[in-house]
Design a protein around this motif. Structure first.
Motif, PDB file in Angstrom:
ATOM      1  N   GLU A 116     -38.314  21.012 -16.946  1.00 40.25           N
ATOM      2  CA  GLU A 116     -38.990  19.718 -17.046  1.00 40.25           C
ATOM      3  C   GLU A 116     -40.238  19.839 -17.929  1.00 40.25           C
ATOM      4  O   GLU A 116     -40.528  18.962 -18.737  1.00 40.25           O
ATOM      5  N   ARG A 122     -39.451  13.870 -22.521  1.00 42.47           N
ATOM      6  CA  ARG A 122     -38.022  13.547 -22.342  1.00 42.47           C
ATOM      7  C   ARG A 122     -37.506  13.978 -20.970  1.00 42.47           C
ATOM      8  O   ARG A 122     -36.314  13.997 -20.729  1.00 42.47           O
ATOM      9  N   GLN A 123     -38.424  14.376 -20.068  1.00 50.23           N
ATOM     10  CA  GLN A 123     -37.978  14.906 -18.778  1.00 50.23           C
ATOM     11  C   GLN A 123     -37.294  13.837 -17.923  1.00 50.23           C
ATOM     12  O   GLN A 123     -37.444  12.642 -18.151  1.00 50.23           O
ATOM     13  N   PHE A 124     -36.516  14.321 -16.920  1.00 48.86           N
ATOM     14  CA  PHE A 124     -35.712  13.424 -16.091  1.00 48.86           C
ATOM     15  C   PHE A 124     -36.454  12.927 -14.855  1.00 48.86           C
ATOM     16  O   PHE A 124     -35.936  12.107 -14.113  1.00 48.86           O
ATOM     17  N   SER A 126     -37.390  15.024 -12.382  1.00 52.79           N
ATOM     18  CA  SER A 126     -36.827  15.810 -11.278  1.00 52.79           C
ATOM     19  C   SER A 126     -37.876  15.988 -10.182  1.00 52.79           C
ATOM     20  O   SER A 126     -39.075  16.016 -10.455  1.00 52.79           O
ATOM     21  N   LYS A 226     -27.215   6.854  -8.425  1.00 48.11           N
ATOM     22  CA  LYS A 226     -27.622   8.214  -8.799  1.00 48.11           C
ATOM     23  C   LYS A 226     -26.424   9.162  -8.789  1.00 48.11           C
ATOM     24  O   LYS A 226     -26.580  10.387  -8.914  1.00 48.11           O
ATOM     25  N   TYR A 233     -25.969   8.089 -15.405  1.00 48.96           N
ATOM     26  CA  TYR A 233     -26.007   9.403 -16.048  1.00 48.96           C
ATOM     27  C   TYR A 233     -26.714   9.326 -17.405  1.00 48.96           C
ATOM     28  O   TYR A 233     -26.445   8.400 -18.161  1.00 48.96           O
ATOM     29  N   PHE A 235     -29.527  10.182 -15.770  1.00 47.95           N
ATOM     30  CA  PHE A 235     -30.694  10.029 -14.890  1.00 47.95           C
ATOM     31  C   PHE A 235     -30.236  10.022 -13.438  1.00 47.95           C
ATOM     32  O   PHE A 235     -30.673   9.215 -12.629  1.00 47.95           O
ATOM     33  N   GLY A 272     -37.936   8.581 -10.577  1.00 50.76           N
ATOM     34  CA  GLY A 272     -37.398   9.260 -11.752  1.00 50.76           C
ATOM     35  C   GLY A 272     -37.295   8.303 -12.925  1.00 50.76           C
ATOM     36  O   GLY A 272     -37.616   7.108 -12.811  1.00 50.76           O
ATOM     37  N   THR A 273     -36.836   8.839 -14.040  1.00 50.61           N
ATOM     38  CA  THR A 273     -36.762   8.015 -15.249  1.00 50.61           C
ATOM     39  C   THR A 273     -35.378   7.369 -15.356  1.00 50.61           C
ATOM     40  O   THR A 273     -34.559   7.515 -14.463  1.00 50.61           O
ATOM     41  N   GLY A 274     -35.154   6.646 -16.471  1.00 57.52           N
ATOM     42  CA  GLY A 274     -33.853   5.994 -16.667  1.00 57.52           C
ATOM     43  C   GLY A 274     -33.980   4.492 -16.631  1.00 57.52           C
ATOM     44  O   GLY A 274     -35.012   3.958 -16.191  1.00 57.52           O
TER      45      GLY A 274
END
Ligand code: GDP
Length: 425
Positions: A116, A122-124, A126, A226, A233, A235, A272-274
């Motif tokens: 991460e 660009r991290q998810f 987590s 999720k 996906y 994310f 989280g992101t997405g």
């Protein structure tokens, strides 16, 4: 009789509360996937608890709790959670852990944190509990099953071989310190001894229980959106939170699951992101966040503020569909009592066209919400116990969701406590 309690949204729908409630009429509660990366908040006579790994049946002495083969077992967190229950006066729960459950290793957490960091913006998002590296190793066949912890020669050999590769990667990718094989070995053996009395063949246990007509509750973590195959996906999480997977992760025949209770939140939140189509920002989001949950919408594991949004009927209908929901528990309805009007997203506008079916992630990123406004009820409904006693506007909101999603809402949760429940027939 087997029932599953699963999330239809992005997680944090209040599954812990619903499981705790339904566990009172169950003999066995099973966790079938995930690890300590999400938390279930439960408020009962013993106080307020955020369970991460333990099944939500641990507060009842008549319930046997099971961690199935599909779970990511952090042995240390398990011990901490058990100790915390003991310190707070909860009688020692009945807990069985499958000998096939795989063990979350220290390098899983290390890789999660380091990756991460490397990804930066660009991290998810987590939770950095090591879950993605854990499941990657499981399917890469470099995981360690709990039963192997009790075979010292095999354990040592596997650790040496796995760490050769892990240490090379840690150094090359992140310039990080290597893992000490002996330290990991000693820790596994020591903690392994402490939990050995709970480790068994839970699959045979559950099949025996089915023959004896026991009531089994399968407890999902996170939510349908999720899911790595059917969700947003990439994310997503790394194991399936779907009721269909519950049969696999617990080890029971799929046809035994007779009822699938999809827990649906009366508004939206996401960690989280997405893409999150109905996301709101600023003061509007802050107010919903502070009023949400039992003490604001903050991650039970990370403490991070959750992203907030209005109810998304498109995503929820899809979430219920992929869960195979037979009934809905609509939670947190009380939270909306402050609003004059309540927007509900009934379609997505993508490239000038309105769609009603939940699309793939790259389309979702372009989607703009199409809202229908509902009049608010401006009333504290948390003390109401009969559906008929709800304000008309609250009933209108509930019945719209029910008709849009086309699955019966059987429960309405109107507060964080066990007694805050309305059974809608
Ligand atoms: P889970 O992961 O699905 O179990 O959900 P969380 O525990 O992360 O989040 C749900 C939050 O809402 C927790 O703080 C619960 O105590 C709280 N909660 C659950 N149901 C209700 C409800 O009906 N009303 C209110 N106000 N809070 C609720």
């Amino acid at each position: 009789m087997v029932r599953a309690v699963v999330g239809a949204n992005w997680g944090d729908e209040g599954k812990g509360k619903m499981t705790d409630l339904l566990a009172s009429e169950s003999d066995i509660v099973v966790r079938f996937q995930g690890g300590s990366n999400a938390g279930h908040t439960i408020i009962n006579n013993y106080g307020k608890f955020a369970l991460h790994l333990l099944p939500s049946g641990v507060f009842y002495d008549h319930v046997t709790n099971v961690l199935g083969p599909g779970v990511a077992l952090s042995m240390k967190i398990l011990l901490d959670e058990l100790e915390n229950l003991e310190n707070r006066g909860v009688p020692s729960p009945r807990l069985l852990i499958s000998e096939r459950t795989q063990v979350l290793m220290p390098w899983h957490v290390l890789f999660d944190i380091r990756e991460e960091e490397r990804l930066g913006s660009r991290q998810f998002g987590s939770t950095k509990s090591g879950i993605a590296p854990f499941y990657s190793d499981k399917y890469y066949k470099t995981g360690i099953q709990l039963c192997e912890v009790y075979n010292r020669k095999l354990l040592k050999e596997k650790l040496v071989s796995i760490c050769q590769v892990k240490n090379l990667l840690l150094k090359a990718l992140y310039n990080a310190k290597p893992v000490d094989v002996d330290m990991v070995y000693n820790e596994l053996v020591t903690i392994g001894q402490k939990i050995s009395h709970m480790v068994c063949d839970t699959t045979s246990f559950l099949h025996g229980a089915l023959k004896d007509g026991k009531r089994i509750l399968l407890e999902g973590q996170l939510g349908a959106l999720k899911d790595p195959d059917h969700g947003i996906y990439p994310f997503t999480t790394s194991s399936s939170p779907l009721a269909g997977y519950a049969a696999v992760g617990a080890g029971i025949p799929p046809y035994e699951i007779k009822s699938i209770i999809a827990v649906v939140k009366a508004y939206s939140s996401c960690v989280g992101t997405g893409p999150f189509v109905t996301e709101i920002h600023g003061d509007e989001a802050a107010e919903l966040r502070e009023r949400g949950g039992d003490a604001g919408e903050y991650g039970a594991t990370t403490g991070r503020p959750r992203r907030m949004g209005w109810f998304d009927a498109v995503a929820t209908r899809y979430g219920c569909m992929i869960q195979g929901a037979t009934e809905i528990a609509l939670t947190l309805l009380d939270v909306l009592g402050y609003l004059d009007t309540i927007p509900v997203c009934i379609g997505y506008e993508i490239d000038g066209k309105v769609i009603k079916d939940f699309p793939v992630t790259c389309m979702l990123e372009k989607a703009k919400p199409v809202y229908k406004e509902f009049p608010g009820w401006k009333y504290d409904i948390s003390r109401i116990r009969e559906y008929e006693a709800l304000p008309e506007n609250a009933k209108r909101y509930v019945e719209f969701i029910e008709s849009y999603v086309n699955i019966p809402i059987k429960w309405i949760s109107n507060g964080p406590r066990r007694e805050n429940i309305i059974r809608k027939i």
